[in-house]
Design a protein around this motif. Structure first.
Motif, PDB file in Angstrom:
ATOM      1  N   PRO A 246       0.811  -1.208   0.000  1.00  0.00           N
ATOM      2  CA  PRO A 246       0.000   0.000   0.000  1.00  0.00           C
ATOM      3  C   PRO A 246       0.847   1.262   0.000  1.00  0.00           C
ATOM      4  O   PRO A 246       0.433   2.288  -0.536  1.00  0.00           O
TER       5      PRO A 246
ATOM      6  N   MET B 116       0.104   4.427  -2.366  1.00  0.00           N
ATOM      7  CA  MET B 116      -0.135   5.775  -1.850  1.00  0.00           C
ATOM      8  C   MET B 116       0.827   6.774  -2.455  1.00  0.00           C
ATOM      9  O   MET B 116       0.453   7.875  -2.820  1.00  0.00           O
TER      10      MET B 116
ATOM     11  N   MET C 235      -9.798   1.760   8.327  1.00  0.00           N
ATOM     12  CA  MET C 235      -8.434   1.460   8.729  1.00  0.00           C
ATOM     13  C   MET C 235      -7.956   2.546   9.679  1.00  0.00           C
ATOM     14  O   MET C 235      -7.057   3.308   9.376  1.00  0.00           O
TER      15      MET C 235
ATOM     16  N   LYS D 224       7.718   9.492  16.218  1.00  0.00           N
ATOM     17  CA  LYS D 224       7.167   8.806  15.062  1.00  0.00           C
ATOM     18  C   LYS D 224       7.276   7.289  15.217  1.00  0.00           C
ATOM     19  O   LYS D 224       6.332   6.551  14.960  1.00  0.00           O
ATOM     20  N   LEU D 225       8.442   6.839  15.701  1.00  0.00           N
ATOM     21  CA  LEU D 225       8.637   5.400  15.886  1.00  0.00           C
ATOM     22  C   LEU D 225       7.593   4.815  16.830  1.00  0.00           C
ATOM     23  O   LEU D 225       7.033   3.758  16.587  1.00  0.00           O
TER      24      LEU D 225
ATOM     25  N   LEU E  11       4.622   6.075  17.649  1.00  0.00           N
ATOM     26  CA  LEU E  11       3.270   6.127  17.070  1.00  0.00           C
ATOM     27  C   LEU E  11       3.053   4.928  16.155  1.00  0.00           C
ATOM     28  O   LEU E  11       2.019   4.267  16.208  1.00  0.00           O
ATOM     29  N   ARG E  12       4.067   4.639  15.341  1.00  0.00           N
ATOM     30  CA  ARG E  12       3.948   3.508  14.416  1.00  0.00           C
ATOM     31  C   ARG E  12       3.879   2.191  15.179  1.00  0.00           C
ATOM     32  O   ARG E  12       3.095   1.313  14.829  1.00  0.00           O
TER      33      ARG E  12
ATOM     34  N   ALA F 285       0.508   1.782  16.635  1.00  0.00           N
ATOM     35  CA  ALA F 285      -0.473   1.497  15.582  1.00  0.00           C
ATOM     36  C   ALA F 285      -0.421   0.023  15.193  1.00  0.00           C
ATOM     37  O   ALA F 285      -1.455  -0.622  15.016  1.00  0.00           O
TER      38      ALA F 285
ATOM     39  N   ASN G  64      -3.883  -2.038  15.417  1.00  0.00           N
ATOM     40  CA  ASN G  64      -4.567  -2.433  14.195  1.00  0.00           C
ATOM     41  C   ASN G  64      -3.541  -2.601  13.076  1.00  0.00           C
ATOM     42  O   ASN G  64      -3.300  -1.683  12.303  1.00  0.00           O
TER      43      ASN G  64
ATOM     44  N   LEU H  42      -3.493  -4.167  10.294  1.00  0.00           N
ATOM     45  CA  LEU H  42      -3.948  -4.000   8.921  1.00  0.00           C
ATOM     46  C   LEU H  42      -3.973  -2.516   8.548  1.00  0.00           C
ATOM     47  O   LEU H  42      -3.524  -2.120   7.466  1.00  0.00           O
ATOM     48  N   ALA H  43      -4.479  -1.697   9.486  1.00  0.00           N
ATOM     49  CA  ALA H  43      -4.511  -0.255   9.232  1.00  0.00           C
ATOM     50  C   ALA H  43      -3.102   0.287   9.076  1.00  0.00           C
ATOM     51  O   ALA H  43      -2.835   1.124   8.208  1.00  0.00           O
ATOM     52  N   ALA H  44      -2.188  -0.200   9.898  1.00  0.00           N
ATOM     53  CA  ALA H  44      -0.800   0.253   9.792  1.00  0.00           C
ATOM     54  C   ALA H  44      -0.235  -0.149   8.436  1.00  0.00           C
ATOM     55  O   ALA H  44       0.456   0.636   7.785  1.00  0.00           O
ATOM     56  N   ASP H  45      -0.548  -1.352   8.004  1.00  0.00           N
ATOM     57  CA  ASP H  45      -0.073  -1.834   6.705  1.00  0.00           C
ATOM     58  C   ASP H  45      -0.591  -0.944   5.576  1.00  0.00           C
ATOM     59  O   ASP H  45       0.150  -0.590   4.660  1.00  0.00           O
ATOM     60  N   THR H  46      -1.862  -0.550   5.668  1.00  0.00           N
ATOM     61  CA  THR H  46      -2.434   0.244   4.579  1.00  0.00           C
ATOM     62  C   THR H  46      -1.859   1.644   4.499  1.00  0.00           C
ATOM     63  O   THR H  46      -2.075   2.326   3.512  1.00  0.00           O
ATOM     64  N   VAL H  47      -1.158   2.109   5.544  1.00  0.00           N
ATOM     65  CA  VAL H  47      -0.479   3.394   5.389  1.00  0.00           C
ATOM     66  C   VAL H  47       1.012   3.192   5.181  1.00  0.00           C
ATOM     67  O   VAL H  47       1.805   4.109   5.352  1.00  0.00           O
ATOM     68  N   GLY H  48       1.384   1.974   4.798  1.00  0.00           N
ATOM     69  CA  GLY H  48       2.752   1.736   4.373  1.00  0.00           C
ATOM     70  C   GLY H  48       3.735   1.419   5.485  1.00  0.00           C
ATOM     71  O   GLY H  48       4.936   1.547   5.296  1.00  0.00           O
ATOM     72  N   ILE H  49       3.229   1.013   6.657  1.00  0.00           N
ATOM     73  CA  ILE H  49       4.141   0.614   7.731  1.00  0.00           C
ATOM     74  C   ILE H  49       4.386  -0.888   7.616  1.00  0.00           C
ATOM     75  O   ILE H  49       3.439  -1.660   7.474  1.00  0.00           O
TER      76      ILE H  49
ATOM     77  N   LYS I 242      -0.937 -11.468   6.015  1.00  0.00           N
ATOM     78  CA  LYS I 242      -1.237 -10.622   4.863  1.00  0.00           C
ATOM     79  C   LYS I 242      -1.990 -11.426   3.810  1.00  0.00           C
ATOM     80  O   LYS I 242      -1.707 -12.592   3.599  1.00  0.00           O
TER      81      LYS I 242
END
Lengths: 501, 417
Positions: free
Chosen positions: A71, A75, A87, B278-279, B281-282, B285, B289, B291-298, B416
């Motif tokens: 993703p 993005m 999400m 930042k570290l 927060l990630r 996350a 969640n 999956l949510a972290a994955d969808t923002v590229g983490i 995944k």
């Protein structure tokens, strides 16, 4: 940005979820992807978003081939996605959620939350979103959470925004607001892919429509196309959109709920002083957007959720069931179809036959002494499979292997296999194919005609209007009003947003 | 759109109930049935530069006075519940402190209570628990349950002692302890993330493995010649000028081994990283969640791997604190359940470095109390005294925890699509 998908194919084992799909989304266009549950829309978008890897095919952005391994790549290329299941991190604030993944930082990786807040405010003001950057996401209504998702995408300069079934959780008013937002975004040049199975919304907002069935593109259409034509394209045959039913002939009161209040898992009042009655031979529908106390109401009636003595009463056929065990209540003649069949309605690893005996495991005809009457169980299972048109090779198939529609028919078969006076049906057609929807609807009307009291809980206004004899609208735990089926959609929509009748 | 929410929480009666019963116990047993002997609270040791007078008080008077005070506080808590107001955490903290003073007074009837010694020892004893808990926080915040902390403390203790002795350098000993424990963590991380193994089972296996290996090496090799393999000595106690001379605070905080200060520094740094960078927060996350972290590229797997593995460094340091940071040599299975206490501390501390440290200190305090009470007051049944840590746990759970919410994805492997 112009988005082009060429020959996208994605297989899961032997199942072909996407079969050589072609799709072109022009810049600044709202392109609707129409299809039934399970048609492969979400799979396609997950391929586009880099969550799945396509087995074949190509993604072109402004004519240039793009390859996404995750993703993050999608993005970076300007694709934003608002998932059906948000999400978001519920315990984070709006600003933290928006910042996550590309955090503004001061020296040494220290978070610059002020910058994140400013960004949220900027986007929120520009499109009139009205979102507080410091609110905790879990405290926000779903409509606002969805806007947070959109802000997340816009904050990353998304040029293509994919909205996956965005209206499933919204009130009609929120849906209208979302459509306004979509039009505004399209005007500012963002391309929008709008995934849905709701024809009305497609016709209202789309510029172009692509219809997908069983993993294939079956055609393109204009928003001016007739609803019936779109429906038959989507399903692959003519669909009866209206359920035939004669006028109700209500008998005695079966379920009576008086002044009931129920707390949810977080100790908030989910059901708030609710009173209503359901009579034999009628369908009372509880309409309302997801999360307005319907789940807790159903659980309370069934005895799954404790009710304090000062919090009202529930009686079935004239006698109170407050504080009674679930089994006692079931034995009073209650059938229950829970809203989440996979979690609460079935045991996926169990066979169809085993699932069918779940509510009769302690009594005849399923038992023989302390053991199970296997022969009887097999015979009954075969009968039910036939009667309820459960599409399977054998009654020994695990329930988890069935499609959503067949699973739902299985739950219904189990609940209707006992003598019941009251049927509580929650979201009976969520994630169910159109063929099964027709079957389930007809079956519910038959039960009502046979003199059973039916309490239908549904968030789908179309379903409510097709089946109900009376409609009670719930909003924030209260019943806003109980109206008849002649009430028009707009009025019901207002009631779902809390405006009293 | 309005966003007001209706809070419908009913305050629970458990806090005032537990408080009331404890207050009654204090009043009756420590006060009315208490001994009229004098207790003296010794604020400064004999050799310190600044001397404060001892505080002398009759044991039973102290019991009665604190009993009444505690009853009043329990009454106040009850009043708060009746008004449906949540009582402050500080009420529980003060309540606990008064109850402990009363307990000390009762135990030490006719003797001296060395206040600074007790507090200082509590801190030192808490260090392995604190560091173990920080390893647990790091791991669970990203969604991996690490019950192998016990094994990591044990390996850390072993490595610190043996390597320090062999090389003659305690710093090398500490570093090897940390690295070995981190390797343990890495094994857990790989199994949990890459092979999606049941994390609890992997943790149990690692614990058993650590016990087995250290026992084997200890019996077959170390005990052959303890002076050549297991006599690292302890780290020097550093006395900070001026600050170390302040009464009570000085000996407790500023006359310590480096391990104690490292532990305190780690807690502060971890808190900062977790909540201000930042570290962090990630990482949070990923634990809430993935999956949510994955969808923002983490990268979920990588984040989990590094947090779990680096957490192991801290547990290893905790192990080192057990040997060269206090007792001076390795003993068979010497971690003795501290790793499991650290796990409890993580939960008690709501997955927060600061609160977890407070909880660890409470356990450190109850351990020293048990040791000291055995010496000062042999008349009291040892069974009662060994109960103290558990009573302390119950008070802590009731007073502090309320309803604690773990990271939502804690212990759940991320697959995944």
């Amino acid at each position: 940005m112009r988005l082009e998908l060429k020959g996208i194919t994605k297989r899961f084992g032997i199942l072909v979820a996407n079969d050589a799909i072609d799709l072109v989304v022009e810049s600044g266009q709202i392109h609707s992807l129409l299809g039934e549950n399970g048609a492969g829309k979400s799979t396609l978008m997950n391929v586009l978003y880099g969550l799945y890897k396509a087995d074949a095919g190509q993604i072109l952005l402004d004519g240039k081939p793009a390859e996404f391994s995750g993703p993050g790549d999608a993005m970076a290329a300007g694709i934003g996605m608002v998932h059906q299941h948000f999400m978001l991190i519920p315990v984070f604030t709006v600003a933290e959620n928006v910042a996550l993944g590309h955090e503004p930082t001061k020296r040494g990786g220290v978070l610059d939350l002020d910058a994140a807040r400013a960004l949220v405010r900027k986007i929120s003001d520009r499109f009139g979103f009205d979102v507080d950057p410091d609110a905790l996401v879990e405290d926000l209504p779903v409509g606002v959470q969805q806007r947070v998702e959109i802000i997340k995408s816009l904050a990353r300069d998304a040029k293509v925004l994919v909205l996956d079934e965005p209206t499933a959780v919204l009130t009609p008013q929120e849906t209208d607001e979302l459509m306004e937002i979509m039009r505004g975004l399209a005007k500012s040049g963002t391309s929008i892919v709008f995934i849905t199975h709701k024809l009305r919304e497609v016709k209202a907002v789309a510029d172009t429509i692509t219809v997908i069935r069983q993993g294939r593109v079956v055609g393109e259409a204009k928003p001016s196309t007739e609803t019936a034509e779109l429906a038959s394209m989507m399903v692959g045959r003519d669909v009866g959109l209206i359920v035939d039913k004669k006028i109700a002939d209500p008998g005695k009161v079966v379920l009576s709920v008086s002044d009931l209040s129920v707390l949810d898992d977080r100790d908030q009042r989910a059901v708030d002083h609710v009173s209503f009655e359901v009579r034999a031979g009628e369908i009372l529908a509880i309409a309302g957007v997801q999360g307005n106390g319907q789940t807790e109401l159903a659980e309370a009636i069934l005895g799954l959720r404790a009710i304090h003595s000062s919090d009202g009463d529930i009686s079935i056929s004239g006698s109170s069931v407050r504080g009674k065990s679930v089994r006692t209540i079931l034995e009073r003649g209650v059938g229950y179809v829970p809203e989440d069949r996979q979690k609460n309605g079935l045991i996926s690893e169990f066979s169809i036959a085993e699932n069918l005996m779940l509510n009769g495991s302690f009594t005849k005809p399923y038992t023989k002494g302390l053991g199970i009457a296997f022969a009887t169980r097999a015979r009954l299972a075969d009968e039910r499979v036939k009667e309820f048109d459960i599409r399977t090779t054998s009654a020994l198939t695990p329930a988890g292997k069935l499609s959503g529609g067949n699973q739902q028919k299985l739950v219904l078969a189990r609940e209707l296999s006992r003598e019941v006076d009251l049927l509580i049906v929650s979201q009976p057609t969520r994630g169910v194919d159109v063929g099964s929807i027709e079957f389930i609807h007809e079956r519910l009307v038959e039960e009502r005609n046979a003199g059973k009291a039916v309490l239908l809980i549904s968030t789908e206004l179309d379903e409510v209007m097709a089946l109900a004899d009376r409609i009670a609208v719930m909003y924030r735990g209260r019943i806003v009003g109980i109206v008849d089926t002649k009430t028009d959609r707009a009025k019901l929509g207002q009631m779902m947003a809390g405006v009293a009748a | 759109m309005s966003t007001e929410t209706k809070k419908e929480t009913r305050e629970s009666w458990k806090t005032p109930t537990v408080m009331g019963s404890l207050a009654a116990v204090v009043l009756v047993f420590f006060g009315i049935l208490g001994k009229p002997e004098t207790v003296s609270f010794e604020l400064t040791g004999v050799r310190e530069t600044v001397q404060l007078p001892n505080i002398d008080v009759a044991s039973n008077i102290l019991g009665i006075a604190s009993g009444i005070l505690l009853l009043a506080m329990a009454g106040f808590a009850a009043l708060q519940v009746a008004r449906n107001v949540r009582s402050s955490i500080w009420l529980s903290v003060v309540f606990g402190a008064i109850a402990l003073v009363a307990l000390l007074g009762w135990l030490a009837g006719g003797a001296v209570v060395p206040v600074a010694f007790i507090l200082g020892s509590a801190l030192v004893l808490a260090v392995p628990i604190i560091l173990g808990a920080m390893a647990g926080v790091m791991s669970e915040r990203v969604g991996v349950v690490n019950i192998a902390i016990e094994g990591q403390l044990l390996t850390g203790a072993f490595m610190a002692s043996v390597v320090s002795t062999l090389t003659g350098n305690q710093i090398i000993g500490i570093i090897s302890a940390m690295i070995t424990a981190a390797l343990f963590s890495a094994v857990l991380a790989v199994f949990a993330i890459r092979f999606l193994a049941q994390q609890i089972i992997v943790g149990v296996v690692l614990n058993v493995l650590a016990i087995g290996i250290t026992n084997f090496l200890y019996q077959q090799w170390v005990t052959e010649d303890e002076s050549a393999t297991n006599s690292p000595g302890t780290l020097p106690i550093i006395h900070i000028p001026f600050l170390g001379d302040i009464p009570i605070i000085g000996p407790v905080l500023f006359q310590n081994r480096i391990t104690v200060w490292l532990a305190i520094a780690i807690v502060i740094v971890l808190w900062f990283v977790l909540f201000k960078t930042k570290l962090g927060l990630r990482a949070r996350a990923v634990g809430e969640n993935p999956l949510a972290a994955d969808t923002v590229g983490i990268n979920v797997g990588r984040t989990r791997f590094w947090w779990v593995t680096l957490g192991g460094l801290l547990a290893g340091l905790g192990g080192a604190a057990l040997t060269i940071g206090s007792s001076g040599s390795f003993g068979r299975e010497m971690s003795g359940g501290l790793g499991f206490i650290a796990l409890a501390v993580v939960i008690l501390g709501r997955w927060h470095p600061g609160y977890a440290t407070a909880a660890a200190l409470l356990f450190g305090f109850s351990i020293i109390l048990r040791i000291w009470a055995n010496q000062v007051s042999p008349g009291i049944p040892t069974n009662f005294i060994t109960m103290v840590p558990y009573i302390v746990t119950i008070i802590a759970v009731v007073g502090f925890v309320g309803r604690s919410r773990p990271p939502a994805a804690d212990g759940i492997p991320y697959v995944k699509g």
